[in-house]
Design an enzyme around this catalytic site. Structure first.
Site, PDB file in Angstrom:
ATOM      1  N   CYS A   4     -10.234  -5.080  -0.094  1.00 25.61           N
ATOM      2  CA  CYS A   4     -11.334  -4.105  -0.093  1.00 25.61           C
ATOM      3  C   CYS A   4     -12.128  -4.215  -1.393  1.00 25.61           C
ATOM      4  O   CYS A   4     -11.696  -4.863  -2.361  1.00 25.61           O
ATOM      5  CB  CYS A   4     -10.803  -2.687   0.120  1.00 25.61           C
ATOM      6  N   GLU A  37      -2.942  -4.629  -3.215  1.00 27.39           N
ATOM      7  CA  GLU A  37      -3.413  -5.527  -4.285  1.00 27.39           C
ATOM      8  C   GLU A  37      -3.391  -4.817  -5.631  1.00 27.39           C
ATOM      9  O   GLU A  37      -2.984  -5.373  -6.648  1.00 27.39           O
ATOM     10  CB  GLU A  37      -4.842  -5.999  -3.999  1.00 27.39           C
ATOM     11  N   CYS A  67     -10.354  -3.108  -4.655  1.00 25.15           N
ATOM     12  CA  CYS A  67      -9.366  -4.083  -5.158  1.00 25.15           C
ATOM     13  C   CYS A  67     -10.052  -5.290  -5.778  1.00 25.15           C
ATOM     14  O   CYS A  67      -9.581  -5.837  -6.781  1.00 25.15           O
ATOM     15  CB  CYS A  67      -8.419  -4.497  -4.034  1.00 25.15           C
ATOM     16  N   ASN A  92       0.847  -1.197   0.000  1.00 23.80           N
ATOM     17  CA  ASN A  92       0.000   0.000   0.000  1.00 23.80           C
ATOM     18  C   ASN A  92       0.878   1.241   0.000  1.00 23.80           C
ATOM     19  O   ASN A  92       1.948   1.282   0.619  1.00 23.80           O
ATOM     20  CB  ASN A  92      -0.998   0.000   1.170  1.00 23.80           C
ATOM     21  N   ILE A  93       0.415   2.237  -0.754  1.00 25.17           N
ATOM     22  CA  ILE A  93       1.173   3.491  -0.911  1.00 25.17           C
ATOM     23  C   ILE A  93       0.221   4.636  -0.578  1.00 25.17           C
ATOM     24  O   ILE A  93      -0.709   4.930  -1.345  1.00 25.17           O
ATOM     25  CB  ILE A  93       1.699   3.628  -2.360  1.00 25.17           C
ATOM     26  N   GLU A  94       0.425   5.231   0.587  1.00 31.36           N
ATOM     27  CA  GLU A  94      -0.497   6.273   1.049  1.00 31.36           C
ATOM     28  C   GLU A  94      -0.067   7.654   0.558  1.00 31.36           C
ATOM     29  O   GLU A  94       1.018   7.827  -0.013  1.00 31.36           O
ATOM     30  CB  GLU A  94      -0.595   6.218   2.581  1.00 31.36           C
TER      31      GLU A  94
HETATM   32  N1  THU Z   1      -5.352  -1.390   2.295  1.00 34.58           N
HETATM   33  C1  THU Z   1      -4.790  -2.189   1.341  1.00 34.58           C
HETATM   34  O1  THU Z   1      -3.627  -2.009   0.954  1.00 34.58           O
HETATM   35  N2  THU Z   1      -5.551  -3.191   0.827  1.00 34.58           N
HETATM   36  C2  THU Z   1      -6.834  -3.456   1.174  1.00 34.58           C
HETATM   37  O2  THU Z   1      -7.479  -4.295   0.558  1.00 34.58           O
HETATM   38  C3  THU Z   1      -7.442  -2.742   2.304  1.00 34.58           C
HETATM   39  C4  THU Z   1      -6.701  -1.552   2.790  1.00 34.58           C
HETATM   40  C5  THU Z   1      -4.552  -0.286   2.849  1.00 34.58           C
HETATM   41  C6  THU Z   1      -5.010   1.081   2.434  1.00 34.58           C
HETATM   42  C7  THU Z   1      -4.466   1.949   3.553  1.00 34.58           C
HETATM   43  O3  THU Z   1      -3.138   2.301   3.240  1.00 34.58           O
HETATM   44  C8  THU Z   1      -4.456   1.015   4.768  1.00 34.58           C
HETATM   45  O4  THU Z   1      -4.614  -0.293   4.265  1.00 34.58           O
HETATM   46  C9  THU Z   1      -5.559   1.309   5.771  1.00 34.58           C
HETATM   47  O5  THU Z   1      -6.799   1.340   5.144  1.00 34.58           O
END
Ligand code: THU
Length: 130
Positions: free
Chosen positions: A90, A55, A93, A42-44
């Site tokens: 989620c 994903e 994804c 994940n890349i915020e």
């Molecule tokens: N996140 C994912 O990388 N994949 C998911 O399917 C659910 C959530 C990440 C997004 C965010 O950076 C962190 O989890 C908290 O929501």
């Protein structure tokens, strides 16, 4: 590659997570039908809604390399060093995965495996627009 090995790759990918806001690290390991591995984290972003999930990072890496057929994805997520609790994908994804994967895509989580159809039994796809 075994389910366990693919899951371990997802845990490894989570170490690259850029998540200074949620502090929740997610890694994904996507296995193509021809045996190639694509990982993602994940890349915020300070503008929160621009965050990209692990994903989708993995899927976009694969598709941008010309690979569009997949057999399995492992997902690992945690706010600690313990990745033994399931981190389900989620909805966004699942929708992106469903563009490239059939109902039988295997989704490997910390405590077992599922099929894409278990999470997304009825999908919006190109057929839905006809
Ligand atoms: N996140 C994912 O990388 N994949 C998911 O399917 C659910 C959530 C990440 C997004 C965010 O950076 C962190 O989890 C908290 O929501």
């Amino acid at each position: 590659m075994t389910d366990r090995e693919l899951f371990d790759e997802a845990v490894k990918a989570a170490q690259k997570s850029y998540s200074p806001y949620s502090h929740f690290r997610v890694g994904a390991a996507l296995l193509s039908k021809d045996g190639q591995l694509f990982t993602g984290c994940n890349i915020e972003n300070a503008s929160y809604s621009l965050t990209n999930c692990a994903e989708r990072t993995a899927v976009f890496k694969a598709v941008s390399e010309g690979v569009t057929e997949f057999k399995a994805i492992a997902i690992a997520g945690s706010a600690t060093e313990d990745f033994s609790s399931p981190c389900p994908p989620c909805g966004a994804c699942l929708q992106v995965l469903s563009e490239f994967c059939g109902d039988d895509l295997v989704i490997i989580l910390a405590k077992g495996w599922f099929k894409l159809a278990d999470f997304l039994p009825m999908r919006f796809d190109s057929e839905s627009m006809k």
